[in-house]
Design a protein around this motif. Structure first.
Motif, PDB file in Angstrom:
ATOM      1  N   GLN A  19       0.816  -1.213   0.000  1.00 20.48           N
ATOM      2  CA  GLN A  19       0.000   0.000   0.000  1.00 20.48           C
ATOM      3  C   GLN A  19       0.848   1.262   0.000  1.00 20.48           C
ATOM      4  O   GLN A  19       0.379   2.322  -0.389  1.00 20.48           O
ATOM      5  CB  GLN A  19      -0.936  -0.005   1.205  1.00 20.48           C
ATOM      6  CG  GLN A  19      -1.899  -1.162   1.176  1.00 20.48           C
ATOM      7  CD  GLN A  19      -2.716  -1.256   2.459  1.00 20.48           C
ATOM      8  OE1 GLN A  19      -2.584  -0.449   3.379  1.00 20.48           O
ATOM      9  NE2 GLN A  19      -3.567  -2.254   2.519  1.00 20.48           N
ATOM     10  N   TYR A  20       2.097   1.136   0.473  1.00 17.63           N
ATOM     11  CA  TYR A  20       2.976   2.303   0.569  1.00 17.63           C
ATOM     12  C   TYR A  20       4.386   1.938   0.150  1.00 17.63           C
ATOM     13  O   TYR A  20       4.844   0.825   0.383  1.00 17.63           O
ATOM     14  CB  TYR A  20       3.019   2.855   2.006  1.00 17.63           C
ATOM     15  CG  TYR A  20       1.669   3.291   2.504  1.00 17.63           C
ATOM     16  CD1 TYR A  20       1.163   4.542   2.161  1.00 17.63           C
ATOM     17  CD2 TYR A  20       0.908   2.453   3.298  1.00 17.63           C
ATOM     18  CE1 TYR A  20      -0.088   4.935   2.608  1.00 17.63           C
ATOM     19  CE2 TYR A  20      -0.342   2.841   3.742  1.00 17.63           C
ATOM     20  CZ  TYR A  20      -0.838   4.077   3.392  1.00 17.63           C
ATOM     21  OH  TYR A  20      -2.071   4.462   3.829  1.00 17.63           O
ATOM     22  N   TYR A  65       4.648   3.901 -12.974  1.00 17.31           N
ATOM     23  CA  TYR A  65       3.674   3.189 -12.160  1.00 17.31           C
ATOM     24  C   TYR A  65       2.569   4.174 -11.762  1.00 17.31           C
ATOM     25  O   TYR A  65       2.662   4.835 -10.731  1.00 17.31           O
ATOM     26  CB  TYR A  65       4.338   2.603 -10.914  1.00 17.31           C
ATOM     27  CG  TYR A  65       5.533   1.728 -11.239  1.00 17.31           C
ATOM     28  CD1 TYR A  65       5.356   0.461 -11.791  1.00 17.31           C
ATOM     29  CD2 TYR A  65       6.825   2.168 -11.003  1.00 17.31           C
ATOM     30  CE1 TYR A  65       6.447  -0.347 -12.099  1.00 17.31           C
ATOM     31  CE2 TYR A  65       7.916   1.364 -11.300  1.00 17.31           C
ATOM     32  CZ  TYR A  65       7.719   0.117 -11.849  1.00 17.31           C
ATOM     33  OH  TYR A  65       8.791  -0.674 -12.148  1.00 17.31           O
ATOM     34  N   PRO A  66       1.520   4.297 -12.567  1.00 12.04           N
ATOM     35  CA  PRO A  66       0.521   5.345 -12.339  1.00 12.04           C
ATOM     36  C   PRO A  66      -0.248   5.229 -11.034  1.00 12.04           C
ATOM     37  O   PRO A  66      -0.860   6.185 -10.596  1.00 12.04           O
ATOM     38  CB  PRO A  66      -0.419   5.224 -13.539  1.00 12.04           C
ATOM     39  CG  PRO A  66      -0.146   3.903 -14.133  1.00 12.04           C
ATOM     40  CD  PRO A  66       1.246   3.512 -13.757  1.00 12.04           C
ATOM     41  N   GLY A  67      -0.211   4.079 -10.361  1.00 10.49           N
ATOM     42  CA  GLY A  67      -0.902   3.938  -9.087  1.00 10.49           C
ATOM     43  C   GLY A  67      -0.163   4.584  -7.925  1.00 10.49           C
ATOM     44  O   GLY A  67      -0.700   4.673  -6.829  1.00 10.49           O
ATOM     45  N   LEU A  68       1.084   5.020  -8.141  1.00 10.20           N
ATOM     46  CA  LEU A  68       1.863   5.644  -7.070  1.00 10.20           C
ATOM     47  C   LEU A  68       1.527   7.129  -6.962  1.00 10.20           C
ATOM     48  O   LEU A  68       1.496   7.845  -7.953  1.00 10.20           O
ATOM     49  CB  LEU A  68       3.364   5.494  -7.321  1.00 10.20           C
ATOM     50  CG  LEU A  68       3.943   4.094  -7.222  1.00 10.20           C
ATOM     51  CD1 LEU A  68       5.436   4.138  -7.498  1.00 10.20           C
ATOM     52  CD2 LEU A  68       3.671   3.479  -5.867  1.00 10.20           C
ATOM     53  N   LYS A  69       1.323   7.572  -5.734  1.00 11.94           N
ATOM     54  CA  LYS A  69       1.037   8.988  -5.485  1.00 11.94           C
ATOM     55  C   LYS A  69       1.880   9.444  -4.303  1.00 11.94           C
ATOM     56  O   LYS A  69       1.833   8.845  -3.229  1.00 11.94           O
ATOM     57  CB  LYS A  69      -0.450   9.158  -5.169  1.00 11.94           C
ATOM     58  CG  LYS A  69      -0.832  10.587  -4.863  1.00 11.94           C
ATOM     59  CD  LYS A  69      -2.294  10.690  -4.508  1.00 11.94           C
ATOM     60  CE  LYS A  69      -2.619  12.110  -4.123  1.00 11.94           C
ATOM     61  NZ  LYS A  69      -3.989  12.234  -3.645  1.00 11.94           N
ATOM     62  N   PHE A  98       0.058   3.506  -2.887  1.00 12.65           N
ATOM     63  CA  PHE A  98      -0.183   2.766  -4.123  1.00 12.65           C
ATOM     64  C   PHE A  98      -1.640   2.378  -4.181  1.00 12.65           C
ATOM     65  O   PHE A  98      -2.167   1.729  -3.289  1.00 12.65           O
ATOM     66  CB  PHE A  98       0.684   1.502  -4.220  1.00 12.65           C
ATOM     67  CG  PHE A  98       0.386   0.716  -5.474  1.00 12.65           C
ATOM     68  CD1 PHE A  98       0.722   1.216  -6.715  1.00 12.65           C
ATOM     69  CD2 PHE A  98      -0.252  -0.506  -5.392  1.00 12.65           C
ATOM     70  CE1 PHE A  98       0.420   0.518  -7.871  1.00 12.65           C
ATOM     71  CE2 PHE A  98      -0.555  -1.228  -6.548  1.00 12.65           C
ATOM     72  CZ  PHE A  98      -0.210  -0.708  -7.783  1.00 12.65           C
ATOM     73  N   ASP A  99      -2.308   2.805  -5.240  1.00 11.52           N
ATOM     74  CA  ASP A  99      -3.706   2.481  -5.473  1.00 11.52           C
ATOM     75  C   ASP A  99      -3.757   1.435  -6.580  1.00 11.52           C
ATOM     76  O   ASP A  99      -3.513   1.751  -7.743  1.00 11.52           O
ATOM     77  CB  ASP A  99      -4.468   3.731  -5.878  1.00 11.52           C
ATOM     78  CG  ASP A  99      -5.962   3.481  -6.034  1.00 11.52           C
ATOM     79  OD1 ASP A  99      -6.390   2.317  -6.029  1.00 11.52           O
ATOM     80  OD2 ASP A  99      -6.692   4.482  -6.179  1.00 11.52           O
ATOM     81  N   SER A 100      -4.052   0.203  -6.214  1.00 17.44           N
ATOM     82  CA  SER A 100      -4.053  -0.880  -7.199  1.00 17.44           C
ATOM     83  C   SER A 100      -5.202  -0.758  -8.192  1.00 17.44           C
ATOM     84  O   SER A 100      -5.225  -1.455  -9.197  1.00 17.44           O
ATOM     85  CB  SER A 100      -4.123  -2.242  -6.497  1.00 17.44           C
ATOM     86  OG  SER A 100      -5.317  -2.347  -5.756  1.00 17.44           O
TER      87      SER A 100
END
Length: 102
Positions: free
Chosen positions: A58-59, A77-81, A94-96
């Motif tokens: 998740q992180y 990796y577009p799910g990383l913020k 990380f948003d899967s």
């Protein structure tokens, strides 16, 4: 997080880490190369997405040494913020649900 940070991080926060507990890490010999591939940018996005789902990642935590190595994977990796950004650390969520298509 890198191995050194992963070893101490659970002592300071209510988290578990994929690797970092030295020889006690379950599956260490298989997981460390995967983690290294991710941090080097060599892991394809679809492989990271599978890894993240398998281990409930998740992180992503970056310490000062990781930041100095210019870890910038948010485009790959577009799910990383980026959610925390200080001089000493960065934390990405990380948003899967965001597909990491190659």
């Amino acid at each position: 997080a890198n191995r050194e940070t992963s070893n101490s991080l659970p002592a300071w926060a209510n988290v578990t880490t994929v690797v970092g507990h030295g020889p006690e890490s379950a599956g260490k010999n298989d997981l460390e190369p995967l983690v290294e591939r991710f941090f080097s940018g060599a892991m394809p996005p679809s492989e990271f997405e599978k890894l993240a789902q398998q281990y409930n990642i998740q992180y992503i935590f970056l310490g000062l040494d990781d930041i100095k190595q210019n870890f910038v994977q948010t485009e790959k990796y577009p799910g990383l913020k980026l959610i925390i950004d200080t001089q000493n650390c960065q934390v990405y969520s990380f948003d899967s649900r965001m597909n990491c298509n190659e």
